[in-house]
Design an enzyme around this catalytic site. Sequence first.
Site, short mmCIF file in Angstrom:
data_model
loop_
_atom_site.label_atom_id
_atom_site.label_comp_id
_atom_site.label_asym_id
_atom_site.label_seq_id
_atom_site.Cartn_x
_atom_site.Cartn_y
_atom_site.Cartn_z
N GLU A 30 0.86 -1.18 0.03
CA GLU A 30 -0.04 -0.10 0.07
C GLU A 30 0.99 1.13 0.12
OE1 GLU A 30 -3.66 -1.73 2.56
OE2 GLU A 30 -2.03 -0.85 3.62
N CYS B 231 3.54 8.28 1.33
CA CYS B 231 4.18 7.47 1.99
C CYS B 231 4.22 5.97 1.48
CB CYS B 231 3.16 7.22 3.27
SG CYS B 231 3.50 5.88 4.34
N CYS C 194 2.11 -3.80 15.26
CA CYS C 194 2.26 -3.56 13.94
C CYS C 194 1.57 -4.54 12.73
CB CYS C 194 3.50 -3.00 13.23
SG CYS C 194 3.68 -2.81 11.59
N SER D 270 12.23 6.31 7.70
CA SER D 270 11.78 5.80 9.24
C SER D 270 12.28 4.47 9.55
CB SER D 270 10.18 5.85 9.24
OG SER D 270 9.81 5.56 10.48
N HIS E 16 8.78 4.50 20.50
CA HIS E 16 7.90 3.93 21.26
C HIS E 16 7.60 3.55 22.59
CE1 HIS E 16 6.33 3.64 16.98
NE2 HIS E 16 7.01 2.62 16.71
N1 SAH Z 1 9.96 0.11 9.73
C1 SAH Z 1 9.65 1.37 9.72
C2 SAH Z 1 8.49 2.03 9.11
C3 SAH Z 1 7.25 1.44 9.98
S1 SAH Z 1 5.69 2.16 9.63
C4 SAH Z 1 9.89 1.89 11.34
O1 SAH Z 1 9.60 1.02 12.28
O2 SAH Z 1 9.94 3.05 11.27
C5 SAH Z 1 6.00 3.60 10.30
C6 SAH Z 1 5.48 4.09 11.77
O3 SAH Z 1 4.08 3.56 11.96
C7 SAH Z 1 6.32 3.44 12.59
O4 SAH Z 1 6.59 4.55 13.62
C8 SAH Z 1 5.48 2.24 13.47
O5 SAH Z 1 5.89 1.96 14.50
C9 SAH Z 1 3.98 2.76 13.19
N2 SAH Z 1 2.91 1.97 13.51
C10 SAH Z 1 3.07 0.35 12.98
N3 SAH Z 1 1.77 -0.02 13.38
C11 SAH Z 1 1.32 0.97 14.03
C12 SAH Z 1 -0.22 1.06 14.44
N4 SAH Z 1 -1.02 0.02 14.45
N5 SAH Z 1 -0.84 2.01 15.22
C13 SAH Z 1 0.19 3.18 15.02
N6 SAH Z 1 1.32 3.28 14.50
C14 SAH Z 1 1.83 2.32 13.96
#
Ligand code: SAH
Length: 377
Positions: free
Chosen positions: A96, A109, A123, A202, A226
């Site tokens: 996506e 994105c 995630c 990221s 986090h």
């Molecule tokens: N692998 C990279 C990109 C991931 S997605 C990374 O970890 O940074 C981008 C952001 O979305 C990351 O900060 C990830 O932790 C966050 N994310 C993933 N799943 C999520 C969810 N269910 N709710 C909110 N944020 C989420």
Amino acid sequence: MTESTRKINLLGYSPKKLEEFFVSIGEKPFRSTQVLKWIHQFGASSFDEMTNISKSLRQKLSEVSEIREPDILVQNISKDGTRKWVIQLDGGSAVEMVLIPENTRATLCISSQIGCSLDCSFCSTGKQGFNRNLSAAEIIGQVRVAIRSFGPFDPSGVRRVTNVVFMGMGEPLMNFDNVVDGIHLMMDDNAYGLSKRRVTLSTAGVVPQIDKLSQVTDVSLAISLHAPTDELRDQLVPVNKRYPIAELVDACNRYMDNLKDKRVITVEYTLIAGVNDHPSQAKQLVKLLKRLPCKLNLIPFNPFPNSDYRRPSEDAIQAFKTVLVKAGVITTVRRTRGDDVDAACGQLVGQVMDRTRRSAKYIPLKDASGVQQEPPR
Ligand code: SAH
């Protein structure tokens, strides 16, 4: 055509690789500048369009190479201008991506992997496991698909995509070479010409790769923190067991020291009810962030099926934010709607996401006969 018989896909060739390619077929290196412009600024998909290149060279190019963009499976254009796509990749998988317009900018994105191996506990991508890395063509192809959705390419016109963030599916630093090739194309003046401040990678914190990154590019960096302590972060972001917070913070500082300009790291912090959203944890976070020039992006947890985590209440989010703001941390909260269980990466992006609404319907791009249609303009 099977994978092995496919021609070379020049779409993902970085400026350097394209130059090497031309030299390898006995041509002058400057051809790469011409072809880069055709592919990335004029959106060319065939060599016939390249009118400043001789017919014989065009013929030669088409014998060994091609320009192939990933297919669009689904396109969804929302009333507020947000665009979401499901992109079909070789091998049948899909990823996506989402474009979020806001005032004068439009942030795309993008995904870097199908699935992800890091298995962060909150995630949904991690829950799918890891399938494969995207090729450089599939990475940069996402940018091209997004631009093309506005109509024919216009190199002199308004930019359709002003910012790119690697915040979709996958861990970009685990697909290092292809992601870096994609970044080089995004930032090259003969391709998309985006500034280093407008391309953000990221990462969950693959420390050695952060150091490696600073040797090949000066793209902007975001880290997915986090948690304020290793004990908690070990549970949420398992890669922390290998590269704990102190090492990650040091690597970020080294990365910043290598930049020629003054920039800050974006720290992402997904707020999960009863897990990492207590004001005392906000205080711990304040302390930690003193060691890192940064801005903080709080992302209320976005629920998905089979996850036990919950999004904090509005009061809890505000209470957490207040602690940080009072301590002088630049903090933004990204808003999402509670029922968005089938969230795309778009709901995971930073503050630009605030206005995302799910008002649009999916527009399938394949009609009943399976014939691919033009994306709606
Ligand atoms: N692998 C990279 C990109 C991931 S997605 C990374 O970890 O940074 C981008 C952001 O979305 C990351 O900060 C990830 O932790 C966050 N994310 C993933 N799943 C999520 C969810 N269910 N709710 C909110 N944020 C989420």
